[in-house]
Design an enzyme around this catalytic site. Structure first.
Site, PDB file in Angstrom:
ATOM      1  N   MET A  72      23.886   8.986   3.519  1.00  0.00           N
ATOM      2  CA  MET A  72      23.701  10.280   4.175  1.00  0.00           C
ATOM      3  C   MET A  72      23.976  10.182   5.678  1.00  0.00           C
ATOM      4  O   MET A  72      24.531  11.097   6.285  1.00  0.00           O
ATOM      5  CB  MET A  72      22.279  10.809   3.911  1.00  0.00           C
ATOM      6  CG  MET A  72      22.047  12.209   4.430  1.00  0.00           C
ATOM      7  SD  MET A  72      23.250  13.398   3.784  1.00  0.00           S
ATOM      8  CE  MET A  72      22.339  14.099   2.424  1.00  0.00           C
ATOM      9  N   GLU A 103       0.828  -1.217   0.000  1.00  0.00           N
ATOM     10  CA  GLU A 103       0.000   0.000   0.000  1.00  0.00           C
ATOM     11  C   GLU A 103       0.859   1.262   0.000  1.00  0.00           C
ATOM     12  O   GLU A 103       0.479   2.282  -0.578  1.00  0.00           O
ATOM     13  CB  GLU A 103      -0.952   0.019   1.190  1.00  0.00           C
ATOM     14  CG  GLU A 103      -2.079  -1.008   1.113  1.00  0.00           C
ATOM     15  CD  GLU A 103      -1.689  -2.365   1.684  1.00  0.00           C
ATOM     16  OE1 GLU A 103      -0.490  -2.563   2.017  1.00  0.00           O
ATOM     17  OE2 GLU A 103      -2.579  -3.239   1.796  1.00  0.00           O
ATOM     18  N   PHE A 142     -11.839  -7.426  13.823  1.00  0.00           N
ATOM     19  CA  PHE A 142     -10.736  -7.888  12.989  1.00  0.00           C
ATOM     20  C   PHE A 142     -10.340  -6.794  11.981  1.00  0.00           C
ATOM     21  O   PHE A 142     -11.183  -6.254  11.275  1.00  0.00           O
ATOM     22  CB  PHE A 142     -11.138  -9.167  12.241  1.00  0.00           C
ATOM     23  CG  PHE A 142     -10.039  -9.671  11.332  1.00  0.00           C
ATOM     24  CD1 PHE A 142      -8.820 -10.098  11.858  1.00  0.00           C
ATOM     25  CD2 PHE A 142     -10.214  -9.680   9.960  1.00  0.00           C
ATOM     26  CE1 PHE A 142      -7.800 -10.537  11.024  1.00  0.00           C
ATOM     27  CE2 PHE A 142      -9.202 -10.124   9.115  1.00  0.00           C
ATOM     28  CZ  PHE A 142      -7.988 -10.553   9.646  1.00  0.00           C
ATOM     29  N   GLN A 143      -9.064  -6.496  11.941  1.00  0.00           N
ATOM     30  CA  GLN A 143      -8.499  -5.472  11.042  1.00  0.00           C
ATOM     31  C   GLN A 143      -9.133  -4.101  11.232  1.00  0.00           C
ATOM     32  O   GLN A 143      -9.361  -3.374  10.278  1.00  0.00           O
ATOM     33  CB  GLN A 143      -8.568  -5.925   9.582  1.00  0.00           C
ATOM     34  CG  GLN A 143      -7.650  -7.126   9.334  1.00  0.00           C
ATOM     35  CD  GLN A 143      -7.410  -7.420   7.875  1.00  0.00           C
ATOM     36  OE1 GLN A 143      -8.287  -7.208   7.040  1.00  0.00           O
ATOM     37  NE2 GLN A 143      -6.224  -7.920   7.577  1.00  0.00           N
ATOM     38  N   LYS A 182     -17.509  -1.040   5.622  1.00  0.00           N
ATOM     39  CA  LYS A 182     -17.937  -1.989   4.598  1.00  0.00           C
ATOM     40  C   LYS A 182     -19.447  -1.929   4.356  1.00  0.00           C
ATOM     41  O   LYS A 182     -19.906  -1.994   3.210  1.00  0.00           O
ATOM     42  CB  LYS A 182     -17.513  -3.409   5.005  1.00  0.00           C
ATOM     43  CG  LYS A 182     -17.700  -4.407   3.885  1.00  0.00           C
ATOM     44  CD  LYS A 182     -16.965  -5.704   4.150  1.00  0.00           C
ATOM     45  CE  LYS A 182     -17.127  -6.657   2.963  1.00  0.00           C
ATOM     46  NZ  LYS A 182     -16.387  -7.910   3.173  1.00  0.00           N
TER      47      LYS A 182
HETATM   48  C1  LIG Z   1      11.887   5.889   5.927  1.00  0.00           C
HETATM   49  C2  LIG Z   1      13.148   6.520   6.345  1.00  0.00           C
HETATM   50  N1  LIG Z   1      13.921   5.937   7.283  1.00  0.00           N
HETATM   51  C3  LIG Z   1      15.085   6.518   7.670  1.00  0.00           C
HETATM   52  C4  LIG Z   1      15.495   7.694   7.133  1.00  0.00           C
HETATM   53  C5  LIG Z   1      16.804   8.350   7.576  1.00  0.00           C
HETATM   54  N2  LIG Z   1      17.737   8.425   6.441  1.00  0.00           N
HETATM   55  C6  LIG Z   1      17.884   9.555   5.697  1.00  0.00           C
HETATM   56  S1  LIG Z   1      18.934   9.355   4.433  1.00  0.00           S
HETATM   57  C7  LIG Z   1      19.267   7.772   4.869  1.00  0.00           C
HETATM   58  C8  LIG Z   1      20.219   6.929   4.065  1.00  0.00           C
HETATM   59  C9  LIG Z   1      19.679   6.640   2.711  1.00  0.00           C
HETATM   60  O1  LIG Z   1      20.465   5.628   2.108  1.00  0.00           O
HETATM   61  P1  LIG Z   1      20.388   5.377   0.559  1.00  0.00           P
HETATM   62  O2  LIG Z   1      18.990   5.284   0.109  1.00  0.00           O
HETATM   63  O3  LIG Z   1      21.260   4.232   0.229  1.00  0.00           O
HETATM   64  O4  LIG Z   1      20.950   6.731  -0.044  1.00  0.00           O
HETATM   65  P2  LIG Z   1      22.439   7.322   0.010  1.00  0.00           P
HETATM   66  O5  LIG Z   1      22.460   8.347   1.105  1.00  0.00           O
HETATM   67  O6  LIG Z   1      23.370   6.194   0.272  1.00  0.00           O
HETATM   68  O7  LIG Z   1      22.624   7.956  -1.329  1.00  0.00           O
HETATM   69  C10 LIG Z   1      18.553   7.420   6.020  1.00  0.00           C
HETATM   70  C11 LIG Z   1      18.639   6.106   6.691  1.00  0.00           C
HETATM   71  C12 LIG Z   1      14.641   8.285   6.169  1.00  0.00           C
HETATM   72  N3  LIG Z   1      14.910   9.457   5.603  1.00  0.00           N
HETATM   73  N4  LIG Z   1      13.505   7.669   5.779  1.00  0.00           N
END
Ligand SMILES: Cc1ncc(C[n+]2csc(CCOP(=O)(O)OP(=O)(O)O)c2C)c(N)n1
Ligand SMILES: [Mg+2]
Length: 596
Positions: free
Chosen positions: A492, A69, A131-132, A181
């Site tokens: 990042m 979803e 349920f759900q 529903k």
């Molecule tokens: C759903 C979610 N969980 C955690 C984060 C925290 N977060 C921000 S950037 C990042 C790393 C992203 O890794 P990747 O997609 O491999 O991109 P890269 O920075 O390596 O280019 C994380 C864990 C987020 N933004 N979104």
């Protein structure tokens, strides 16, 4: 008062058609009436009537079955962000509905018009932990623009009408409609022209008064160092052309937020590109030195302002926004203007005169631009992510592609190095920063623009978060492309570990835990150690895919990605040691800007 199918109907709810239909049919007919041609919908017990009804409208509405979803919610967002029309997603009750929470919250923060339809347990058992059952309206109360739990099937046509009105008027945003529903199954004689009932919400486009427009024009006339700070409001109000006209008339340079990219052509000489934490040196310098900041359709996000008290400390601030609650929320405006941005710019363009002399200001900016452009090591032996993005931008220049991203370093580099020339071509989760956004958003955009090249520039962490949508793209014949900047890390976060935590690796390596890289002790990741094998994953989903790591393979790989007729995944091995620069650390100022 009349009685229809056992329900009392009053006044304007007089039936117009004598034939009763199911509540679910009313919902779907309403979608058709509002021009919806695509719905991203995943079924379950509580939403089966809705799906049954959708089969009766096969010739009018395409139903895309996402594989999660959340993918459907971001598909609806990709559709909405790339078209400006409402994106629609559906889920069943309980876990189906809660899986939509993230895309709904994401749409709220970036002001994207989507309608989320959720099945709900029958009204007699609501509140019994059936349920759900989850109280999804309660869960989503603060992350929607508006929400409904429909308990009377006679309300359906009106609620649908209101939902489209609320999602698209004023500041756009997500609307949730929870459909028990038994309400979907009830037989009613619908009246689709029923008047809306939205006390306190007009949806009228607020218009700047002539006095405010004159004050903006006067401020521009006497400014010496003006800068436009352009945000998502430029894109969502369709103000890009008026903005260009204003720039042509006045010579004022434009810095953009992440959602504002494409609101002004990134290759225009007066573009200052991205502003804020990972924005250009020159945009941040220009804003810091501005004697007039023209903030159009922005919300002074902390990723832009850094330390708020220091942001545009010496300049006059004009803030134009359609949402009155944004004005003075973060930063007090000297000229506050509650207005549709396009209207305000059109009015301004009728009377505005250029400042007396901007030549000194232009000269200063030209020097900043020349001295500190976005840069990377062009002699690197291998492929750097910035290089791959720049090359994709160059190779697709004439194709006007739509680009989606995940969240992380690759997202920021895409914002820096992929010059956006038009609005609604750059789809990225800005406010919520949701990993997993890229692939499903690209999928939704491709459904809306079947003839356009749509590329998801993704990270390995982000792609995995909605990787199942590779299956949707294959089975639903949605030929999107994925350019994967695979650094084997949550890049990042690694960057922040390097900068602020003495490079202590804390669960940011995406390979096996017994690999030395997991604790930051590795000497690199050999080709045979790369994990997971995205090419095999892609092939498992029916996608052609290829992995590259050498610079000599880059152009050929990108060309294969661009030219392949169907889906294609290009897995590019890139180093994780690279940092997104420049960087203004959170809560600091341009004086703390990190260059290397
Ligand atoms: C759903 C979610 N969980 C955690 C984060 C925290 N977060 C921000 S950037 C990042 C790393 C992203 O890794 P990747 O997609 O491999 O991109 P890269 O920075 O390596 O280019 C994380 C864990 C987020 N933004 N979104
Ligand atoms: Mg990564």
């Amino acid at each position: 008062m009349t009685t229809v199918a056992g329900h009392q109907v009053t006044g304007t709810q007089q039936p117009v058609s004598p034939q009763p239909v199911s509540g679910a049919d009313v919902v779907v007919q309403s979608l058709v009436n509002h021009g919806v041609d695509t719905v991203f919908a995943y079924p379950g017990g509580a939403s089966m009537p809705l799906h049954q009804a959708l089969t009766r409208f096969r010739d009018k509405i395409r139903v895309v079955l996402p594989r999660h979803e959340q993918g459907g919610g971001f598909g609806a967002q990709g559709y909405a962000r790339s078209t400006g029309r409402v994106g629609v997603c559906c889920a069943t009750s309980g876990p189906g509905a809660t899986n939509l929470v993230t895309p709904i919250a994401d749409a709220k923060l970036d002001s994207v018009p989507i309608i989320a339809l959720t099945g709900q347990v029958g009204t007699p058992v609501i509140g019994t932990d059936a349920f759900q059952e989850t109280p999804i309206v309660e869960v989503c109360r603060s992350v929607t623009k508006h929400h409904y739990l429909v308990t009377d099937p006679h309300d359906l046509a009106r609620v649908m009408q209101e939902a489209f009105h609320v999602a698209t008027t004023g500041r756009p945003g997500p609307v949730l409609i929870d459909l028990p529903k038994n309400v979907q199954l009830a037989q009613v004689v619908p009246d689709y022209d029923v008047p809306m009932d939205l006390p306190g919400y007009s949806g009228e486009r607020p218009k700047a008064t002539p006095e405010r427009i004159e004050r903006i024009a006067a401020a521009i006339k006497r400014s010496k160092r003006p800068v436009i700070y352009a945000g998502g409001g430029i894109v969502s109000s369709g103000a890009a052309e008026e903005l260009s006209r204003l720039v042509e008339k006045t010579g004022i340079p434009v810095a953009m937020t992440l959602t504002g990219l494409g609101g002004f052509p990134g290759d225009h000489p007066l573009s200052l590109d991205l502003l804020g934490m990972h924005g250009s040196v020159y945009s941040n310098y220009a804003v810091d030195n501005a004697d007039l900041l023209l903030a159009f359709g922005v919300r002074f996000d902390d990723r832009v302002t850094g330390k708020v008290s220091e942001f545009v400390k010496r300049g006059t601030i004009v803030h134009v926004d359609i949402d009155a609650s944004e004005i003075n929320k973060i930063k007090e405006a000297h000229v506050p203007v509650v207005s549709d941005v396009r209207y305000a710019l059109a009015e301004l363009n009728r009377i505005v005169e250029p400042p007396d002399d901007l030549s000194e200001w232009h000269r200063k900016i030209a020097v900043w631009k020349r001295d500190e452009p976005f840069e990377y090591d062009r002699s690197f032996d291998g492929i750097l992510p910035q290089h791959a993005i720049e090359e994709l931008c160059r190779l697709t220049r004439d194709l006007d592609p739509i680009i989606a991203t995940g969240v992380g370093q690759h997202q920021m580099w895409t914002a820096q190095f992929f010059k956006q020339r038009r609005p609604r071509r750059f789809l990225s989760s800005a406010g919520l920063g949701t990993m997993g956004f890229g692939l499903p958003a690209a999928m939704g955009a491709k459904v809306a623009h079947p003839d356009k090249l749509v590329v998801d520039i993704d990270g390995d962490g982000s792609l995995l978060m909605n990787v199942q949508e590779l299956g949707t793209c294959y089975c639903e014949k949605i030929p999107v492309k994925v350019m994967l900047l695979n650094n084997q890390h949550l890049g990042m976060v690694v960057q922040w570990e390097d900068r602020f935590h003495a490079a202590n690796r804390a669960h940011t390596y995406l390979g096996p835990v017994d690999h030395p890289e997991a604790v930051g002790k590795g000497v690199g990741i050999g080709p045979e150690q790369r994990y997971p094998d995205f090419v095999t994953i892609a092939k498992g989903f029916g996608w052609p895919a290829r992995s590259i790591s050498k610079e000599s393979e880059l152009v050929d790989g990108l060309q294969e990605l661009i030219e392949s007729p169907g889906q294609f995944l290009l897995d590019i091995a890139v180093p994780y040691q690279e940092h997104v620069l420049p960087m203004i650390p959170s809560g600091t100022t341009v004086r703390e800007l990190i260059r290397e």
